[in-house]
Design a protein around this motif. Structure first.
Motif, PDB file in Angstrom:
ATOM      1  N   THR A 260       0.915  -1.184  -0.034  1.00  0.00           N
ATOM      2  CA  THR A 260       0.006  -0.017   0.120  1.00  0.00           C
ATOM      3  C   THR A 260       0.949   1.255  -0.147  1.00  0.00           C
ATOM      4  O   THR A 260       0.677   2.219  -0.769  1.00  0.00           O
ATOM      5  CB  THR A 260      -0.897   0.003   1.109  1.00  0.00           C
ATOM      6  N   THR A 261       1.947   1.274   0.892  1.00  0.00           N
ATOM      7  CA  THR A 261       2.744   2.343   1.095  1.00  0.00           C
ATOM      8  C   THR A 261       3.567   2.837  -0.296  1.00  0.00           C
ATOM      9  O   THR A 261       3.777   3.878  -0.596  1.00  0.00           O
ATOM     10  CB  THR A 261       3.288   2.583   2.346  1.00  0.00           C
TER      11      THR A 261
ATOM     12  N   LYS B  50      11.293   5.766  -0.059  1.00  0.00           N
ATOM     13  CA  LYS B  50      10.565   4.499   0.308  1.00  0.00           C
ATOM     14  C   LYS B  50      10.442   4.126   1.675  1.00  0.00           C
ATOM     15  O   LYS B  50      11.332   4.562   2.423  1.00  0.00           O
ATOM     16  CB  LYS B  50      11.466   3.270  -0.430  1.00  0.00           C
ATOM     17  N   LEU B  51       9.291   3.561   1.898  1.00  0.00           N
ATOM     18  CA  LEU B  51       9.150   2.859   3.324  1.00  0.00           C
ATOM     19  C   LEU B  51       9.838   1.499   3.326  1.00  0.00           C
ATOM     20  O   LEU B  51       9.753   0.603   2.558  1.00  0.00           O
ATOM     21  CB  LEU B  51       7.742   2.841   3.550  1.00  0.00           C
ATOM     22  N   LEU B  52      10.865   1.733   4.293  1.00  0.00           N
ATOM     23  CA  LEU B  52      12.039   0.523   4.092  1.00  0.00           C
ATOM     24  C   LEU B  52      11.574  -0.274   5.573  1.00  0.00           C
ATOM     25  O   LEU B  52      11.496   0.347   6.751  1.00  0.00           O
ATOM     26  CB  LEU B  52      13.495   0.825   4.222  1.00  0.00           C
TER      27      LEU B  52
ATOM     28  N   TYR C 229      10.827  -0.452  15.842  1.00  0.00           N
ATOM     29  CA  TYR C 229      10.691   0.758  15.916  1.00  0.00           C
ATOM     30  C   TYR C 229       9.564   1.152  14.566  1.00  0.00           C
ATOM     31  O   TYR C 229      10.082   0.651  13.379  1.00  0.00           O
ATOM     32  CB  TYR C 229      11.949   1.747  15.816  1.00  0.00           C
ATOM     33  N   THR C 230       8.770   1.935  14.653  1.00  0.00           N
ATOM     34  CA  THR C 230       8.116   2.211  13.475  1.00  0.00           C
ATOM     35  C   THR C 230       7.614   3.320  13.285  1.00  0.00           C
ATOM     36  O   THR C 230       7.170   4.318  14.008  1.00  0.00           O
ATOM     37  CB  THR C 230       6.455   1.257  13.480  1.00  0.00           C
ATOM     38  N   GLU C 231       7.876   4.102  11.977  1.00  0.00           N
ATOM     39  CA  GLU C 231       7.268   5.436  11.576  1.00  0.00           C
ATOM     40  C   GLU C 231       6.725   5.202  10.270  1.00  0.00           C
ATOM     41  O   GLU C 231       7.531   4.527   9.494  1.00  0.00           O
ATOM     42  CB  GLU C 231       8.760   6.051  11.605  1.00  0.00           C
ATOM     43  N   GLY C 232       5.668   6.073   9.896  1.00  0.00           N
ATOM     44  CA  GLY C 232       5.142   5.875   8.766  1.00  0.00           C
ATOM     45  C   GLY C 232       5.372   6.911   7.671  1.00  0.00           C
ATOM     46  O   GLY C 232       6.251   7.697   7.654  1.00  0.00           O
TER      47      GLY C 232
ATOM     48  N   ASP D 252      -1.125   0.470   7.478  1.00  0.00           N
ATOM     49  CA  ASP D 252      -0.204   0.364   6.426  1.00  0.00           C
ATOM     50  C   ASP D 252       0.544   1.663   6.520  1.00  0.00           C
ATOM     51  O   ASP D 252       1.632   1.625   6.375  1.00  0.00           O
ATOM     52  CB  ASP D 252      -0.950   0.245   5.166  1.00  0.00           C
ATOM     53  N   VAL D 253      -0.371   2.880   6.525  1.00  0.00           N
ATOM     54  CA  VAL D 253       0.299   4.158   6.566  1.00  0.00           C
ATOM     55  C   VAL D 253       1.273   4.510   7.507  1.00  0.00           C
ATOM     56  O   VAL D 253       2.251   5.421   7.393  1.00  0.00           O
ATOM     57  CB  VAL D 253      -0.756   4.997   6.187  1.00  0.00           C
TER      58      VAL D 253
END
Ligand code: NAP
Ligand code: HSE
Length: 425
Positions: A160-161, A246-248, A223-226, A195-196
């Protein structure tokens, strides 16, 4: 010819795809799996609605009808959520049923417990579809790469991202329009926040890290950051710097412990991950023997995800045929620490607005310098109302030192606002 009866829990995007694929391959299952595979029951919430997708006689809204049917050997859980999915899977394993699941939320949270139940009852519990949809990644880590000491697993694991960032970057689409298309295409989770905001990718990182490093990594360790704060401007500046955003998902096994994190990153446009577009996913793996390996394909959607689920099912049916179920269970025999995000290292992209007058850049540079942060690149433009937009890229620095510098910058009267902080590969 032998027949294996299965039940599907949930007939949404993935469940519908699994049903279709099993219908499509029905006649060849004896040759491929060693037995005929028959869908005996499908658990749904609304049978009227579900009848559009599958034979009405297979539908039930009652879990007891499935668990009490001893002719059913395999349960395919594709309904999602922590509960009742978790209780159903546990009950199924305890009753000696093999289970396939695509449910990363549940596996990232309770994978150890479910694998233990599978072991105790000699059952298979497989969940290839839970990470990167149609791409084979968990079985390669567990089997094909089992001889390696894996040190890095990194990549794009949320369709999605990646779809949204591709549309924003290549077509100038607004974030909300791109998200709506991703939802229509069945990539996004029921609640797209997961997702976001990077939670979905975080769950996949937890699952991959646990398998790759033989040490349990829970979702709370990641650790999560969108991407919700990424703007068209950030994408434009990244392009000027020769990069894409990109979201990695990153999992690394270092001497000081495991790093498990998800965040947006600037990556050089020449990097192979920059060419991974739309809902495609890609995962890089580094092992001491294999060196670098990359896995690429469709990370979400009806049929790609069904491909992974049906692959697991065929494996289980083969294991049943050969009397070797429960052969690949939990591989976590280590207990490694997980590093705090402040102890990781990165380069950083910062976009800020500062008063456009003599000495301001020097004072920003001195705050960075005093905290051990070295500046590698700087762009200044778009002066408006006496404030200039400044983009800085740092050299590699420990995150806690970088954050100390940012806290001081935030308090400076010459800084109007800090609009973006994005890590750089
Ligand atoms: P979905 O389209 O929302 O489908 C879930 C289905 O399960 C819905 O039809 C829902 O019924 C049904 N359901 C939920 N709770 C139920 C209950 N208690 N009893 C009976 N039926 C129930 O979701 P999905 O996209 O197929 O995802 C399913 C799972 O696969 C999730 O764990 C997801 O994370 C995972 N996954 C999805 C993808 C993908 O590309 N979509 C890829 C990999 C993994 P209602 O329609 O009545 O709500
Ligand atoms: N929502 C998930 C994604 C589905 O976009 O990647 C696949 O896990």
């Amino acid at each position: 010819m032998k027949k294996v009866k299965v039940a599907i829990l949930g007939l949404g995007t993935v469940g519908g795809g699994v049903y279709k694929l099993l219908e499509r391959r029905r006649d060849e299952m004896p040759q491929r799996a060693g037995a005929r595979i028959e869908v005996a029951k499908i658990l749904v919430r609304n049978a009227e609605k579900a009848a559009e997708k599958a034979d009405r006689s297979l539908l039930t809204t009652d879990w007891r009808e499935i668990i009490e049917d001893e002719s059913i050997s395999v349960i395919i859980e594709v309904m999602g959520g922590l509960e009742p999915a978790g209780s159903y899977i546990l009950e199924a394993l305890r009753a000696g049923r093999h289970v396939v699941s695509a449910n990363k939320d549940l596996i990232a949270e309770r994978g150890g417990e479910l694998l233990q139940a599978a072991k105790e009852h000699g059952c298979d519990f497989l969940f290839e579809a839970s990470v990167a949809g149609g791409i084979p990644i968990l079985r390669p880590l567990k089997e094909c790469l089992a001889g390696n000491e894996i040190t890095d697993v990194m990549g794009i694991v949320n369709g999605t991202t990646n779809f949204i960032l591709t549309k924003m970057s290549d077509e100038g689409m607004e974030f909300s329009d791109a998200l709506a298309v991703a939802q229509e295409l069945g990539y996004a989770e029921a609640d797209p926040t997961a997702d976001v905001e990077g939670l979905d990718a975080g769950r996949k990182v937890a699952i991959m890290a646990s398998i790759a490093f033989h040490s349990r990594v829970g979702f709370s360790d990641v650790y999560t950051e969108g991407i919700s704060r990424i703007s068209a401007k950030d994408i434009k500046y990244a392009r000027e710097l020769g990069c894409d955003i990109k979201l990695l998902g990153v999992a690394r096994n270092t001497e000081e412990g495991i790093e498990a994190r998800v965040h947006p990153m600037l990556i050089p446009s020449t990097h192979p991950l920059a060419s991974v577009k739309d809902s495609f996913n890609a995962v890089f793996v580094h092992g001491d023997a294999v060196d670098d390996a990359m896995f690429y394909g469709r990370g979400a959607g009806e049929m790609p995800t069904a491909s992974a689920v049906v692959g697991d099912l065929i494996d289980i049916v083969r294991d049943m045929e050969w009397g070797c179920t429960g052969r690949i269970g939990c591989g976590c025999y280590r207990d490694l620490p997980v590093k705090k995000i402040g102890d990781t290292e990165s380069r950083y992209f910062i976009r800020l607005h500062a008063r456009d007058r003599a000495g301001v850049l020097a004072s920003i540079a001195s705050i960075f310098g005093n905290n051990g942060v070295s500046i590698a690149q700087l762009i200044q433009k778009n002066t408006k109302d006496g404030f200039a937009e400044i983009v800085l890229v740092t050299d590699t620095v420990k995150e806690c030192h970088f954050r100390d510098a940012m806290t001081i910058l935030e308090g400076m009267s010459v800084i109007q606002k800090i609009s973006s902080i994005i890590r750089v590969l």
